[in-house]
Design an enzyme around this catalytic site. Structure first.
Site, PDB file in Angstrom:
ATOM      1  N   GLU A  58     -41.155  94.145 -24.508  1.00  0.00           N
ATOM      2  CA  GLU A  58     -42.030  95.193 -23.978  1.00  0.00           C
ATOM      3  C   GLU A  58     -43.473  95.085 -24.427  1.00  0.00           C
ATOM      4  OE1 GLU A  58     -39.645  98.210 -25.754  1.00  0.00           O
ATOM      5  OE2 GLU A  58     -38.553  98.591 -23.903  1.00  0.00           O
ATOM      6  N   LEU A  87     -36.213  82.502 -22.324  1.00  0.00           N
ATOM      7  CA  LEU A  87     -35.269  82.389 -23.438  1.00  0.00           C
ATOM      8  C   LEU A  87     -34.451  81.102 -23.378  1.00  0.00           C
ATOM      9  CD1 LEU A  87     -34.050  86.113 -23.450  1.00  0.00           C
ATOM     10  CD2 LEU A  87     -35.707  85.049 -25.001  1.00  0.00           C
ATOM     11  N   ILE A 114     -24.274  89.723 -14.643  1.00  0.00           N
ATOM     12  CA  ILE A 114     -24.714  89.252 -15.968  1.00  0.00           C
ATOM     13  C   ILE A 114     -25.886  90.106 -16.457  1.00  0.00           C
ATOM     14  CG2 ILE A 114     -25.787  87.320 -17.211  1.00  0.00           C
ATOM     15  CD1 ILE A 114     -24.090  85.447 -15.489  1.00  0.00           C
ATOM     16  N   THR A 171     -44.934  87.104 -28.408  1.00  0.00           N
ATOM     17  CA  THR A 171     -45.376  85.851 -27.800  1.00  0.00           C
ATOM     18  C   THR A 171     -44.441  85.288 -26.726  1.00  0.00           C
ATOM     19  OG1 THR A 171     -44.444  84.875 -29.813  1.00  0.00           O
ATOM     20  CG2 THR A 171     -46.836  84.997 -29.651  1.00  0.00           C
ATOM     21  N   LYS A 194     -52.451  98.192 -25.271  1.00  0.00           N
ATOM     22  CA  LYS A 194     -52.179  97.699 -26.626  1.00  0.00           C
ATOM     23  C   LYS A 194     -53.426  96.995 -27.160  1.00  0.00           C
ATOM     24  CE  LYS A 194     -49.426  94.248 -29.042  1.00  0.00           C
ATOM     25  NZ  LYS A 194     -48.364  93.251 -28.970  1.00  0.00           N
TER      26      LYS A 194
HETATM   27  C1  LIG Z   1     -34.838  91.587 -29.456  1.00  0.00           C
HETATM   28  C2  LIG Z   1     -35.865  90.991 -28.556  1.00  0.00           C
HETATM   29  C3  LIG Z   1     -37.110  91.600 -28.435  1.00  0.00           C
HETATM   30  C4  LIG Z   1     -38.097  91.030 -27.625  1.00  0.00           C
HETATM   31  N1  LIG Z   1     -39.333  91.600 -27.563  1.00  0.00           N
HETATM   32  C5  LIG Z   1     -40.317  90.963 -26.877  1.00  0.00           C
HETATM   33  C6  LIG Z   1     -41.634  91.470 -26.846  1.00  0.00           C
HETATM   34  O1  LIG Z   1     -41.932  92.544 -27.368  1.00  0.00           O
HETATM   35  N2  LIG Z   1     -42.569  90.748 -26.207  1.00  0.00           N
HETATM   36  C7  LIG Z   1     -42.288  89.570 -25.576  1.00  0.00           C
HETATM   37  O2  LIG Z   1     -43.194  88.923 -25.046  1.00  0.00           O
HETATM   38  N3  LIG Z   1     -41.023  89.120 -25.541  1.00  0.00           N
HETATM   39  C8  LIG Z   1     -40.046  89.760 -26.176  1.00  0.00           C
HETATM   40  N4  LIG Z   1     -38.784  89.266 -26.152  1.00  0.00           N
HETATM   41  C9  LIG Z   1     -38.470  88.127 -25.300  1.00  0.00           C
HETATM   42  C10 LIG Z   1     -38.321  88.599 -23.861  1.00  0.00           C
HETATM   43  O3  LIG Z   1     -37.303  89.567 -23.782  1.00  0.00           O
HETATM   44  C11 LIG Z   1     -37.964  87.433 -22.962  1.00  0.00           C
HETATM   45  O4  LIG Z   1     -38.853  86.384 -23.188  1.00  0.00           O
HETATM   46  C12 LIG Z   1     -38.072  87.825 -21.521  1.00  0.00           C
HETATM   47  O5  LIG Z   1     -37.376  88.992 -21.260  1.00  0.00           O
HETATM   48  C13 LIG Z   1     -37.559  86.734 -20.645  1.00  0.00           C
HETATM   49  O6  LIG Z   1     -36.175  86.660 -20.624  1.00  0.00           O
HETATM   50  P1  LIG Z   1     -35.526  85.664 -19.603  1.00  0.00           P
HETATM   51  O7  LIG Z   1     -35.979  85.997 -18.240  1.00  0.00           O
HETATM   52  O8  LIG Z   1     -35.754  84.292 -20.106  1.00  0.00           O
HETATM   53  O9  LIG Z   1     -33.965  85.940 -19.770  1.00  0.00           O
HETATM   54  P2  LIG Z   1     -33.046  87.155 -19.268  1.00  0.00           P
HETATM   55  O10 LIG Z   1     -33.773  88.438 -19.214  1.00  0.00           O
HETATM   56  O11 LIG Z   1     -31.816  87.098 -20.103  1.00  0.00           O
HETATM   57  O12 LIG Z   1     -32.677  86.772 -17.777  1.00  0.00           O
HETATM   58  C14 LIG Z   1     -31.714  85.791 -17.493  1.00  0.00           C
HETATM   59  C15 LIG Z   1     -31.419  85.801 -16.010  1.00  0.00           C
HETATM   60  O13 LIG Z   1     -30.537  84.731 -15.704  1.00  0.00           O
HETATM   61  C16 LIG Z   1     -29.489  85.224 -14.909  1.00  0.00           C
HETATM   62  N5  LIG Z   1     -28.301  84.396 -15.126  1.00  0.00           N
HETATM   63  C17 LIG Z   1     -27.800  83.963 -16.295  1.00  0.00           C
HETATM   64  N6  LIG Z   1     -26.663  83.253 -16.084  1.00  0.00           N
HETATM   65  C18 LIG Z   1     -26.473  83.247 -14.743  1.00  0.00           C
HETATM   66  C19 LIG Z   1     -25.485  82.695 -13.903  1.00  0.00           C
HETATM   67  N7  LIG Z   1     -24.419  82.036 -14.381  1.00  0.00           N
HETATM   68  N8  LIG Z   1     -25.590  82.896 -12.567  1.00  0.00           N
HETATM   69  C20 LIG Z   1     -26.642  83.575 -12.048  1.00  0.00           C
HETATM   70  N9  LIG Z   1     -27.598  84.122 -12.801  1.00  0.00           N
HETATM   71  C21 LIG Z   1     -27.517  83.959 -14.124  1.00  0.00           C
HETATM   72  C22 LIG Z   1     -29.300  86.661 -15.361  1.00  0.00           C
HETATM   73  O14 LIG Z   1     -28.629  87.426 -14.403  1.00  0.00           O
HETATM   74  C23 LIG Z   1     -30.758  87.078 -15.529  1.00  0.00           C
HETATM   75  O15 LIG Z   1     -31.279  87.444 -14.268  1.00  0.00           O
HETATM   76  C24 LIG Z   1     -37.788  89.846 -26.920  1.00  0.00           C
HETATM   77  C25 LIG Z   1     -36.528  89.276 -27.001  1.00  0.00           C
HETATM   78  C26 LIG Z   1     -35.566  89.830 -27.814  1.00  0.00           C
HETATM   79  C27 LIG Z   1     -34.203  89.190 -27.900  1.00  0.00           C
END
Ligand SMILES: Cc1cc2nc3c(=O)[nH]c(=O)nc-3n(C[C@H](O)[C@H](O)[C@H](O)COP(=O)(O)OP(=O)(O)OC[C@H]3O[C@@H](n4cnc5c(N)ncnc54)[C@H](O)[C@@H]3O)c2cc1C
Length: 502
Positions: A50, A334, A43, A345, A79
């Site tokens: 960033e 997320l 996934i 943020t 930054k």
């Molecule tokens: C366009 C964009 C720009 C951004 N820019 C910024 C920024 O500049 N600054 C900032 O602070 N934040 C930013 N963010 C937000 C930031 O990217 C997220 O808050 C951060 O990366 C955390 O993501 P996450 O770990 O919640 O999710 P993800 O990175 O999506 O990780 C999800 C995890 O869950 C696992 N997973 C999902 N389903 C399953 C399953 N069925 N079985 C096993 N594992 C599973 C995946 O393998 C992965 O390891 C941005 C977001 C977006 C969309």
């Protein structure tokens, strides 16, 4: 000694959220808790994110990370703020610089003196009084808590970094500290029939992982809180209509700016984030007003260097989960909601959610009052950040596209309206309930977006014109005399924290 009812904690997801959660929990609760983290290479992670804000320093300090090592490991840069271009009107430029602006006199915030001087015609630019801004515009950076021999705050910084490398860096520390990482895709989540709590998750290979408590870091899928426990989503697209981003890494431009650029376009905005090895770029846009092809072309037309990969579109829906903690599960990252990265943020929300969870750790069981308090606090933080982001869109004079007309004329939340009205009428700003953004942050964005107060605090008339002129001259002299002594960021990095070439 009290018996801890949570013995085994399962984190689902190994993105920034998952590894930040694991790092803090293993650091603070090592020996009291078995921690398992499950992630799926198939996934993958969202692969963006960033830019950060200064409180991340606290998080890294608690983990015991050395700042130079961390910057090296993540191809990071420093930054000092975010520069907003074309937001209040096409051609406008201002910075939301971190740190303070000027210096309060007695009980009267600085902006009142500045507003008074502006009326009298000798105020100068507000950002003449921001040390961060003055350093940033010359691409300078140093670690300096206080300007030497002065009462003025020094540099306040955050980082730009490669989020994938940050997660990898944290993972290394976690695994050394005993976090058990399991690679595999979760295909099923089992609930306890009596309590409705999550009992276990099942992986594609048949492995069953049980736990007492679960942290959902599964990204936009919200596998546990959203899907398995059925917690709904409050949609904020009425206020923040952008619903997609197209992202592409590129070669760096000629300058290594110590700030993020946010450039407004006809139906959204573009970020430019300088890292050591490349620049992160993206265009956040509203698909009601621009097609994916046109948004992608706008991004490609506005890169400073050659693209290093194909552009990738990421759809999203702005909003929050109705609850962040339900049963024996919290959502972090997320999976808990999404606010576009205009003020960087999201990673901060990960940090504060985990810190709150530690503060409200359910060692005595799942107490409803404790859970309500958590939901209340995280909800307030989401909403106050939401308001700050809406301000950028709504307080604009742009009417050159349907998108900007829509933002300018939309209804806004009562909480934001109150803040804007108060500022417009009185020049006053209050940081409510320990909200994230400071008075200096709100001030810069309001003025930068052309919200101009009609009045200032009468106590600002307590100084004579002569005294006020002298005060302003002193502040400017201290700042302008110190900035040239700071190294250029590029030299600072070369000396202290240059990453190995990739
Ligand atoms: C366009 C964009 C720009 C951004 N820019 C910024 C920024 O500049 N600054 C900032 O602070 N934040 C930013 N963010 C937000 C930031 O990217 C997220 O808050 C951060 O990366 C955390 O993501 P996450 O770990 O919640 O999710 P993800 O990175 O999506 O990780 C999800 C995890 O869950 C696992 N997973 C999902 N389903 C399953 C399953 N069925 N079985 C096993 N594992 C599973 C995946 O393998 C992965 O390891 C941005 C977001 C977006 C969309």
């Amino acid at each position: 000694m009290q018996e801890n009812s949570i013995k085994k904690l399962v984190i689902v997801g190994g993105g920034t959220a998952g590894w930040m959660a694991a790092s803090l929990l293993v650091k603070l609760m090592r020996g009291q808790l078995e921690i398992v983290l499950i992630e799926s290479d198939d996934i993958g992670t969202v692969g963006v994110g960033e830019a950060t804000i200064p409180p991340i320093q606290i998080f890294n300090n608690v983990l015991g990370l050395n700042e130079d090592e961390f910057v090296k490991a993540t191809q990071g840069t420093f930054k000092l703020g975010i520069q907003f271009e074309n937001w209040g009107a096409v051609g406008d430029k201002y910075m939301h610089a971190f740190g303070s602006i000027g210096r309060q006199i007695g009980m009267v915030p600085f902006q009142h003196y500045w507003l008074r001087a502006k009326e009298a015609g000798f105020a100068g630019d507000l950002w003449d009084f921001s040390f961060n801004y003055q350093a940033a515009k010359e691409d300078r950076f140093d670690r300096m808590r206080q300007i030497p021999n002065s009462p003025l705050e020094g540099i306040t910084h955050a980082f730009h970094f490669d989020a994938g490398l940050y997660a990898r860096y944290l993972r290394k520390g976690c695994e050394l500290s005993g976090v058990n990482r399991i690679e595999g895709m979760i295909t099923d989540v089992s609930l306890d029939s009596a309590s409705g709590n999550i009992a276990s998750v099942t992986l594609k290979d048949g492995q069953v992982v049980e736990g007492d408590f679960f942290i959902d870091c599964s990204g936009f899928r919200s596998l546990l809180l959203g899907q398995a426990l059925g917690v709904g989503y409050t949609d904020w697209t009425g206020w923040l209509p952008c619903d997609r981003a197209v992202a592409v890494p590129a070669e760096n431009g000629p300058r290594m700016r110590p700030y993020t650029q946010s450039i407004a376009h006809k139906a959204g905005w573009q970020w430019r984030i300088p890292l050591q090895h490349r620049a992160g770029n993206g265009h956040v846009f509203c698909s009601d007003h621009i097609s994916e092809d046109e948004a992608t072309q706008t991004l490609l037309d506005n890169l400073e260097g050659k693209p290093l990969a194909d552009p990738r579109v990421i759809p999203f829906k702005t909003g929050r989960r109705e609850k962040f903690w339900h049963k024996n599960c919290i959502a972090v990252g997320l999976s808990s909601g999404f606010l576009e990265p205009l003020e960087s943020t999201s990673i901060h929300l990960i940090q504060t959610s985990i810190v709150r969870f530690v503060q409200m750790f359910p060692s005595l069981g799942l107490d409803a009052t404790n859970i309500d308090e958590y939901n209340e606090q995280v909800g307030f933080e989401f909403e106050s950040i939401r308001d700050f982001i809406i301000l950028h869109y709504h307080a604009t004079q742009r009417d050159d596209s349907a998108f900007w007309k829509r933002c300018r004329t939309m209804e806004i939340p009562e909480s934001l309206k109150h803040k804007m009205d108060l500022f417009r009428e009185t020049g006053r700003i209050f940081r409510f309930n320990n909200e994230l953004f400071s008075e200096a942050g709100w001030l810069q964005v309001m003025l930068g977006q052309r919200v101009m107060p009609k009045a200032y605090h009468p106590m600002a008339d307590g100084l004579s014109d002569k005294q006020l002129r002298e005060y302003f001259t002193n502040l400017k002299t201290i700042i302008s005399g110190t900035v040239p002594k700071l190294p250029k960021q590029v030299d600072f990095i070369a000396k202290h924290c240059a990453a190995a070439p990739m």
